[in-house]
Design a protein around this motif. Structure first.
Motif, mmCIF file in Angstrom:
data_model
loop_
_atom_site.group_PDB
_atom_site.id
_atom_site.type_symbol
_atom_site.label_atom_id
_atom_site.label_comp_id
_atom_site.label_asym_id
_atom_site.label_seq_id
_atom_site.Cartn_x
_atom_site.Cartn_y
_atom_site.Cartn_z
ATOM 1 N N VAL A 147 0.863 -1.186 0.000
ATOM 2 C CA VAL A 147 0.000 0.000 0.000
ATOM 3 C C VAL A 147 0.898 1.234 0.000
ATOM 4 C CG1 VAL A 147 -1.782 1.285 1.222
ATOM 5 C CG2 VAL A 147 -1.825 -1.224 1.229
ATOM 6 N N LYS A 148 0.962 1.897 -1.141
ATOM 7 C CA LYS A 148 1.867 3.037 -1.284
ATOM 8 C C LYS A 148 1.263 4.351 -0.805
ATOM 9 C CE LYS A 148 4.833 1.411 -5.032
ATOM 10 N NZ LYS A 148 5.397 1.759 -6.363
ATOM 11 N N LYS A 149 0.018 4.611 -1.218
ATOM 12 C CA LYS A 149 -0.557 5.923 -0.908
ATOM 13 C C LYS A 149 -2.079 5.856 -0.897
ATOM 14 C CE LYS A 149 -0.399 10.776 -2.464
ATOM 15 N NZ LYS A 149 0.105 11.681 -3.523
ATOM 16 N N ILE A 150 -2.663 6.411 0.154
ATOM 17 C CA ILE A 150 -4.118 6.541 0.231
ATOM 18 C C ILE A 150 -4.523 7.827 -0.478
ATOM 19 C CG2 ILE A 150 -6.064 6.916 1.799
ATOM 20 C CD1 ILE A 150 -4.599 5.173 3.843
ATOM 21 N N LEU A 151 -5.474 7.724 -1.392
ATOM 22 C CA LEU A 151 -5.867 8.874 -2.207
ATOM 23 C C LEU A 151 -7.117 9.572 -1.687
ATOM 24 C CD1 LEU A 151 -5.310 7.218 -5.709
ATOM 25 C CD2 LEU A 151 -3.695 8.598 -4.384
ATOM 26 N N SER A 152 -7.866 8.896 -0.825
ATOM 27 C CA SER A 152 -9.105 9.478 -0.309
ATOM 28 C C SER A 152 -9.506 8.762 0.972
ATOM 29 C CB SER A 152 -10.227 9.351 -1.350
ATOM 30 O OG SER A 152 -11.491 9.596 -0.769
ATOM 31 N N LYS A 153 -10.221 9.461 1.835
ATOM 32 C CA LYS A 153 -10.723 8.826 3.053
ATOM 33 C C LYS A 153 -11.833 7.821 2.755
ATOM 34 C CE LYS A 153 -9.438 12.316 6.469
ATOM 35 N NZ LYS A 153 -9.908 13.182 7.581
ATOM 36 N N ASP A 154 -12.330 7.855 1.533
ATOM 37 C CA ASP A 154 -13.341 6.876 1.119
ATOM 38 C C ASP A 154 -12.707 5.586 0.591
ATOM 39 O OD1 ASP A 154 -15.419 8.653 1.704
ATOM 40 O OD2 ASP A 154 -15.240 9.614 -0.266
ATOM 41 N N CYS A 155 -11.422 5.460 0.774
ATOM 42 C CA CYS A 155 -10.709 4.312 0.217
ATOM 43 C C CYS A 155 -11.147 3.006 0.884
ATOM 44 C CB CYS A 155 -9.204 4.497 0.400
ATOM 45 S SG CYS A 155 -8.665 4.385 2.122
ATOM 46 N N LYS A 166 -3.103 1.837 8.388
ATOM 47 C CA LYS A 166 -2.095 1.103 9.163
ATOM 48 C C LYS A 166 -1.134 0.331 8.259
ATOM 49 C CE LYS A 166 -5.290 0.521 13.044
ATOM 50 N NZ LYS A 166 -6.096 -0.447 13.839
ATOM 51 N N LEU A 167 -1.524 0.159 7.005
ATOM 52 C CA LEU A 167 -0.699 -0.582 6.050
ATOM 53 C C LEU A 167 0.101 0.341 5.138
ATOM 54 C CD1 LEU A 167 -3.378 -3.218 4.903
ATOM 55 C CD2 LEU A 167 -1.841 -3.328 6.873
ATOM 56 N N GLU A 168 -0.323 1.600 5.060
ATOM 57 C CA GLU A 168 0.317 2.553 4.150
ATOM 58 C C GLU A 168 1.785 2.756 4.519
ATOM 59 O OE1 GLU A 168 -0.626 7.023 2.340
ATOM 60 O OE2 GLU A 168 -1.283 6.493 4.364
ATOM 61 N N GLY A 169 2.649 2.605 3.533
ATOM 62 C CA GLY A 169 4.070 2.874 3.737
ATOM 63 C C GLY A 169 4.867 1.747 4.358
ATOM 64 N N LEU A 170 4.237 0.609 4.632
ATOM 65 C CA LEU A 170 4.971 -0.509 5.231
ATOM 66 C C LEU A 170 5.831 -1.247 4.216
ATOM 67 C CD1 LEU A 170 2.363 -2.188 7.643
ATOM 68 C CD2 LEU A 170 4.175 -0.550 8.200
ATOM 69 N N ILE A 213 -0.560 -9.645 9.674
ATOM 70 C CA ILE A 213 0.382 -8.911 8.833
ATOM 71 C C ILE A 213 1.771 -9.518 8.998
ATOM 72 C CG2 ILE A 213 1.485 -6.683 8.383
ATOM 73 C CD1 ILE A 213 -0.996 -5.329 9.521
ATOM 74 N N THR A 214 2.403 -9.840 7.896
ATOM 75 C CA THR A 214 3.778 -10.331 7.914
ATOM 76 C C THR A 214 4.615 -9.444 7.009
ATOM 77 O OG1 THR A 214 3.028 -12.608 8.253
ATOM 78 C CG2 THR A 214 5.297 -12.299 7.489
ATOM 79 N N TYR A 215 5.636 -8.829 7.574
ATOM 80 C CA TYR A 215 6.504 -7.947 6.799
ATOM 81 C C TYR A 215 7.390 -8.766 5.866
ATOM 82 C CZ TYR A 215 10.391 -4.843 5.721
ATOM 83 O OH TYR A 215 11.358 -4.130 5.067
ATOM 84 N N ILE A 216 7.506 -8.339 4.614
ATOM 85 C CA ILE A 216 8.346 -9.011 3.619
ATOM 86 C C ILE A 216 9.537 -8.106 3.306
ATOM 87 C CG2 ILE A 216 8.457 -10.063 1.333
ATOM 88 C CD1 ILE A 216 6.458 -11.424 3.159
ATOM 89 N N PRO A 217 10.749 -8.499 3.694
ATOM 90 C CA PRO A 217 11.910 -7.646 3.417
ATOM 91 C C PRO A 217 12.171 -7.523 1.925
ATOM 92 C CG PRO A 217 12.610 -9.796 4.234
ATOM 93 C CD PRO A 217 11.118 -9.749 4.374
ATOM 94 N N ASP A 218 12.779 -6.429 1.544
ATOM 95 C CA ASP A 218 13.095 -6.163 0.141
ATOM 96 C C ASP A 218 14.291 -7.020 -0.266
ATOM 97 O OD1 ASP A 218 13.791 -5.193 -2.332
ATOM 98 O OD2 ASP A 218 13.485 -3.089 -1.807
ATOM 99 N N MET A 219 14.029 -8.041 -1.075
ATOM 100 C CA MET A 219 15.080 -8.975 -1.465
ATOM 101 C C MET A 219 16.180 -8.316 -2.299
ATOM 102 S SD MET A 219 14.353 -11.866 -0.097
ATOM 103 C CE MET A 219 13.668 -11.007 1.299
#
Length: 401
Positions: free
Chosen positions: A280-288, A310-314, A351-357
């Motif tokens: 999830v890169k960016k929320i564009l609206s509160k109606d998302c 809570k997922l944005e930017g992870l 939620i499980t974080y996936i490191p950048d390979m």
């Protein structure tokens, strides 16, 4: 990369407060390795060795760093010291040693086969009692088999690995191995065509090593790459893009538009959850929202603005969906995000974080588990309350350093 820079600043402050805490230095050294500042890695490792001359893990990372810098002579010197300090009862330390030995002897089939013999002996002792250690041993075996071009043995070892983070180290590289996988699974081509892994348009040339990768991951690990939907619905091709940090290298991106994905009927195991890998890169609206829809019973599981924020930017995560169905659709509204795959699993975290390979270089998967007794970095000893709030935003990265 910005998050790793922030992590360094926190570990640096912790080091300033507690300069004899080698665990903070370990984490900072690993972070420097990830962002390719190798001289700083070596500097931190020298500090660790000065504080703890018998620290074999420091010599392991030192050898790995020299190897990455193509300084093979110093890599061998550090490896020799690491081997001298090795605790014969420490399986993880032995695996580290096998990994270094493999890297330093890649051009010698005799040495590589000798390493395989030693790994087999450890495997017999371990007998799959520790899943993580077993995964690592199979991982190193895969590396060696690939080097020896023993692809059938590579596949067997890879099938024994139960962690996708480990498998991802192979699936992007080694086109010859992927072509071998295609030859193995081409007998299932009709089934793969039905779900889009093979393009139904016979006029299009099949990219053998690319398709082999998708075939293997679906057949052996139940991973369905969502980018394959473009073979079923040409309108989705505008949403397909490359991403080097992903497992397959291809993802579906919602970009700035609303998007609905109807997944085909894919294999599932009884009583398992859907797991969706997304970014999830960016929320564009509160109606998302992100809506997961059961097309069988017209039920849905929705993540609204509060959940999505809570997922944005992870970065890349696996998200467990509380819905069980054979026909799943995903609807995305007012969110810029990527989806790579859907799979099934049993009891996993939400939620499980996936490191950048793409940042890992020669580090072993789940490398953070090699360093025990990690201090409670979030304690007031190191950070103010406000700083701790910021630090919690980095917990997925910090917990994997």
């Amino acid at each position: 990369m910005t998050q790793y820079r922030k992590a360094i600043s926190y570990f640096t402050k912790a080091y300033t407060i507690d300069p004899e805490n080698i665990h903070n230095l370990n984490r900072r050294a690993i972070t420097y390795y990830i962002i390719k500042e190798y001289d700083k890695v070596l500097s931190d490792l020298d500090k660790i060795i000065q504080l703890d001359p018998l620290n074999s893990s420091a010599y392991y990372l030192k050898s790995l760093t020299y190897y990455t810098k193509n300084d093979i002579n110093n890599a061998k010197i550090s490896f020799k010291k690491c081997a001298e300090l090795l605790n014969p009862d420490n399986i993880l330390a032995k695996i580290q040693s096998f990994h270094l030995e493999y890297l330093l002897n890649k051009n010698s089939s005799k040495d590589l086969n000798n390493i395989l013999t030693k790994i087999t002996k450890i495997n017999q002792i371990l007998n799959n009692r520790n899943i993580y250690e077993s995964n690592l041993l199979h991982f190193v075996k895969c590396k060696i088999y690939i080097e020896l071009k023993k692809y059938s043995e590579t596949k067997l070892a890879l099938n024994n690995i139960q962690n996708l983070a480990f498998i991802s180290y192979f699936i992007q590289d080694h086109p010859d191995f992927r072509s071998y996988l295609y030859e193995v699974y081409v007998i299932y081509q009709k089934n793969f065509t039905y779900i889009g892994i093979v393009n139904k348009n016979d006029n299009e040339l099949i990219n053998v090593d690319e398709v082999g990768k998708y075939m293997y991951m679906y057949k052996e690990h139940g991973v369905y790459f969502v980018s394959n939907l473009t073979n079923l619905n040409g309108d989705l091709r505008q949403f397909k893009e490359s991403d080097i940090s992903s497992l397959s290298g291809k993802v579906i991106s919602s970009k700035n538009e609303n998007l609905c994905l109807d997944l085909p009927l894919i294999n599932s195991k009884y009583n398992t959850y859907y797991i969706c890998k997304m970014n999830v890169k960016k929320i564009l609206s509160k109606d998302c929202f992100i809506k997961f829809i059961d097309r069988n019973y017209q039920e849905d599981y929705m993540l609204k603005h509060e959940d999505v924020s809570k997922l944005e930017g992870l970065g890349w995560i696996e998200y467990r969906i509380s819905i069980r169905t054979s026909k799943l659709s995903i609807e995305i509204n007012s969110i810029e995000m990527q989806i790579e795959y859907i799979r099934h699993d049993y009891y996993v975290n939400t939620i499980t974080y996936i490191p950048d390979m793409s940042f890992m270089s020669y580090l072993l998967p789940d490398y953070h588990k090699f360093f025990s007794n990690v201090p409670e970095t979030f304690k007031d000893k190191y950070f103010s309350r406000k700083e701790m709030e910021n630090l919690l935003d980095l917990k997925y990265i910090l917990n994997n350093l």
